[in-house]
Design an enzyme around this catalytic site. Structure first.
Site, PDB file in Angstrom:
ATOM      1  N   HIS A 259     -70.299  69.714  83.537  1.00  0.00           N
ATOM      2  CA  HIS A 259     -68.676  69.849  83.965  1.00  0.00           C
ATOM      3  C   HIS A 259     -68.548  68.786  84.837  1.00  0.00           C
ATOM      4  O   HIS A 259     -69.326  67.996  85.534  1.00  0.00           O
ATOM      5  CB  HIS A 259     -68.352  71.376  84.531  1.00  0.00           C
ATOM      6  CG  HIS A 259     -68.996  71.489  85.508  1.00  0.00           C
ATOM      7  ND1 HIS A 259     -68.792  71.244  86.839  1.00  0.00           N
ATOM      8  CD2 HIS A 259     -70.070  72.544  85.782  1.00  0.00           C
ATOM      9  CE1 HIS A 259     -69.750  71.659  87.802  1.00  0.00           C
ATOM     10  NE2 HIS A 259     -70.428  72.403  87.003  1.00  0.00           N
TER      11      HIS A 259
ATOM     12  N   HIS B 207     -70.627  67.769  87.831  1.00  0.00           N
ATOM     13  CA  HIS B 207     -71.717  66.775  87.366  1.00  0.00           C
ATOM     14  C   HIS B 207     -71.250  65.434  87.105  1.00  0.00           C
ATOM     15  O   HIS B 207     -72.056  64.583  87.220  1.00  0.00           O
ATOM     16  CB  HIS B 207     -72.311  67.443  85.841  1.00  0.00           C
ATOM     17  CG  HIS B 207     -73.242  68.739  86.246  1.00  0.00           C
ATOM     18  ND1 HIS B 207     -72.920  69.912  85.487  1.00  0.00           N
ATOM     19  CD2 HIS B 207     -74.188  69.219  87.023  1.00  0.00           C
ATOM     20  CE1 HIS B 207     -73.560  70.807  86.166  1.00  0.00           C
ATOM     21  NE2 HIS B 207     -74.599  70.353  86.981  1.00  0.00           N
TER      22      HIS B 207
ATOM     23  N   LYS C   2     -75.747  74.911  79.740  1.00  0.00           N
ATOM     24  CA  LYS C   2     -74.533  75.101  80.430  1.00  0.00           C
ATOM     25  C   LYS C   2     -73.561  73.762  80.325  1.00  0.00           C
ATOM     26  O   LYS C   2     -74.382  72.774  80.198  1.00  0.00           O
ATOM     27  CB  LYS C   2     -74.725  75.348  82.032  1.00  0.00           C
ATOM     28  CG  LYS C   2     -75.089  76.731  82.205  1.00  0.00           C
ATOM     29  CD  LYS C   2     -74.845  77.062  83.612  1.00  0.00           C
ATOM     30  CE  LYS C   2     -76.165  77.728  84.175  1.00  0.00           C
ATOM     31  NZ  LYS C   2     -75.896  77.908  85.774  1.00  0.00           N
TER      32      LYS C   2
HETATM   33  N1  ARG Z   1     -78.792  71.679  88.266  1.00  0.00           N
HETATM   34  C1  ARG Z   1     -78.323  71.959  89.659  1.00  0.00           C
HETATM   35  C2  ARG Z   1     -76.803  72.329  89.329  1.00  0.00           C
HETATM   36  O1  ARG Z   1     -76.221  71.894  88.409  1.00  0.00           O
HETATM   37  C3  ARG Z   1     -78.336  70.898  90.517  1.00  0.00           C
HETATM   38  C4  ARG Z   1     -79.817  70.283  90.912  1.00  0.00           C
HETATM   39  C5  ARG Z   1     -79.860  69.745  92.365  1.00  0.00           C
HETATM   40  N2  ARG Z   1     -81.035  69.086  92.472  1.00  0.00           N
HETATM   41  C6  ARG Z   1     -82.139  69.864  93.100  1.00  0.00           C
HETATM   42  N3  ARG Z   1     -83.159  69.144  93.317  1.00  0.00           N
HETATM   43  N4  ARG Z   1     -82.057  71.131  93.326  1.00  0.00           N
HETATM   44  O2  ARG Z   1     -76.350  72.966  90.206  1.00  0.00           O
END
Ligand code: ARG
Length: 576
Positions: A136, A139, A133
């Site tokens: 964005h 992030h 993905k």
């Molecule tokens: N990959 C997830 C997202 O983009 C965020 C991860 C956050 N970290 C975790 N330990 N859950 O929404």
């Protein structure tokens, strides 16, 4: 020089340890509302009961005792004065300058650094984009925020570990594999992998709305992935590899690195242990075929550990990750920099860890942040309406190049492309770390690249200005090493020195609240104070000792601006 601490110590020693300790006194210290009321104030209100006298009387008594003592030792304060229940301390400008300026010069880049975190390990998880993905704008916020928090903790002497918890596992991979097998285009995939993956991912959602059987197919593929099916696993690896390669380009542009990329997939083989531990502790309950952990507090929905088809989910991986991190790193703090919409998720995770009997659950912290709003544009991957991060950064750099081309002083810049990158990228980082993180960020080019407003370029410009004065001094053969700092007692000089002196406390405050904006505000105030000093005091227009002293102060301001900018991820440029 922590003059609040010094004032607290004086007040406490006069009152005696049985009345108040200097630590307690320091907690009470405040800053008077206006400069003519002094530089630090000790409130006497809480002592009134124990001493059976009015706060005004206590302040008055303190005034007499403190002032008579002050005469003997050449301290940092000129005098103390009682006013309305407060004891106001007035700094001695000369003494402050003589204490602060040489310290900054001798410590250089280490000025403001401390060792208070020595021996304590702090994990900062940030960025954590999802594979396949696009990376964005949200992030970018976690990346900017997390990297800054990590730098701030490292600056305070903590041993930090930067973790990128890549989203490389989960049902979306079932969807992606199904979509790739149906509509994937290998050529497009080679040319522009992230966009191609996004295209098929978006298409999957549109088609699945019409034909729900696609969702079953996706679930089937994810199950295959979890079961280790070779073909499916190969495709997954391919998606991971191409995505990481793209993400790394963005990190390079931001000057950010990680110590660990252990993402969600890293924890797949660590989950069965978590499930059986929960089982043993009697925490797992059946719910519509799924296994969940319920909370005593009804306001919190149960945490789903195993879905009805036996596949594990996001939460299970986070439990495994936290337990792994404690065992592997034995952290003092385990910080997650993730958007506020996931606040409930982390609350559930930390509560489950607590229910499992892990007292270190309290050392886990979720650091949330708001949305980025582009006036009249909404962001969501699902519907393909995405602003690509790399595009935003590149656009900022391009716009900066234009500004540089049109600026009268730009001909002095040796490498305009390099400068534009540092200014353009810095401008975005600054704008993301300017306000409290829970607030939404309103993204407009006008504010971000406003060289005169509260912006990254404004602060970078103050630095470049200072550096250019220092270069000029060197080229004219002026040696200011032995300057007499005691001459720096004017209003603008005093304000600037006071700010330089408060760098460490701004950093500490930022760490305590997980709020890099404390540093952003600090460095903005510092740049403003420097500009005021620069415009009012005329550094090179003076001659002799005063010029030397001001050059030395200019060097201090540059050192401090550079370090503070570093803490929010912004690089400096020597010329602008
Ligand atoms: N990959 C997830 C997202 O983009 C965020 C991860 C956050 N970290 C975790 N330990 N859950 O929404």
């Amino acid at each position: 020089m922590n003059y609040k601490k010094a004032a607290a110590k004086i007040a406490a020693s006069v009152l005696g340890a049985d009345v108040i300790t200097s630590e307690q006194a320091e907690k009470l210290m405040t800053v008077p509302p206006s400069p003519d009321m002094g530089d630090a104030a000790f409130p006497c209100f809480t002592l009134a009961k124990a001493l059976r006298r009015s706060p005004q009387m206590i302040a008055k008594e303190l005034e007499t005792a403190v002032n008579s003592g002050m005469k003997d030792d050449a301290g940092i304060f000129r005098r103390a004065e009682a006013a309305g229940g407060y004891l106001n301390f007035y700094l001695d400008r000369k003494a402050l300058a003589e204490s602060v300026v040489p310290e900054v010069i001798s410590k250089g880049d280490d000025y403001g650094r401390s060792h208070e975190g020595a021996g304590k390990r702090v994990l900062v998880e940030f960025s954590s984009p999802n594979i396949a993905k696009p990376f964005h704008i949200g992030h970018l916020v976690t990346t900017a925020l997390g990297s800054s928090i990590e730098r701030i903790y490292a600056f305070l002497g903590y041993e930090t570990v930067k973790i990128n918890h890549i989203g490389d596992w989960g049902t979306q991979f079932g969807k992606l594999i199904s979509a790739y097998k149906r509509w994937g285009d290998e050529d497009a995939m080679k040319k522009d992998p992230l966009n191609e993956l996004l295209r098929i991912y978006v298409r999957f959602h549109t088609e699945a709305e019409k034909d729900p059987s696609l969702d079953d197919e996706a679930r089937m593929y994810f199950k295959k992935l979890e079961d280790g099916d070779e073909e499916v696993r190969g495709l997954w690896q391919f998606f991971v590899d191409v995505s990481l390669k793209e993400f790394n380009k963005t990190y390079a542009l931001l000057d950010i690195t990680f110590d660990s990329y252990a993402g969600e997939s890293f924890y797949t083989d660590k989950m069965p242990e978590v499930v059986s531990m929960l089982e043993e502790k009697g925490l797992l309950e059946e719910s519509d075929g799924a296994k969940v952990v319920r909370f005593d507090d009804d306001s919190m929905p149960p945490c789903i550990i195993l879905k009805s088809d036996g596949t594990t989910i996001y939460a299970t991986r986070d439990l495994a990750a936290a337990i792994y991190r404690k065992r592997h790193y034995d952290f003092y703090r385990n910080i997650y920099v993730v958007g506020t919409p996931q606040a409930l998720h982390f609350k559930q995770i930390f509560s489950v860890l607590g229910k499992m009997g892990y007292d270190w659950a309290d050392d886990c912290v979720h650091v949330g942040f708001g949305y980025v709003r582009f006036p009249d544009k909404v962001l969501s991957t699902r519907h393909g309406d995405v602003v690509f991060l790399e595009d935003v950064l590149r656009e900022s750099v391009e716009k900066t190049k234009e500004v540089i081309r049109n600026s009268p002083t730009s001909k002095n810049i040796e490498d305009p492309d390099d400068a534009a990158e540092k200014i353009g990228v810095g401008a975005i980082l600054y704008s993301f770390l300017k306000n409290g993180r829970e607030k939404d960020i309103v993204f407009t080019w006008k504010d971000i690249l406003d060289f005169e407003g509260e912006s990254g370029p404004y602060v970078q410009y103050a630095y470049a200005r200072g550096r250019s004065v220092l270069r000029k001094a060197v080229s004219e053969g002026i040696d200011y090493k032995d300057a007499d700092c005691g001459l720096l007692t004017g209003d603008e000089e005093f304000e600037l020195i006071k700010l330089i002196n408060s760098f460490e406390s701004a950093v500490r405050e930022a760490a305590l609240r997980y709020e890099p904006c404390c540093v952003t505000r600090y460095v903005t105030d510092l740049a403003q104070a420097f500009n005021k000093f620069y415009n009012t005091c005329g550094i090179m227009k003076e001659t002799g000792d005063i010029r030397k002293a001001r050059l030395k102060l200019t060097e201090c301001a540059c050192v401090c601006i550079k370090s503070a900018l570093y803490l929010i991820g912004v690089r400096v440029v020597e010329k602008m």
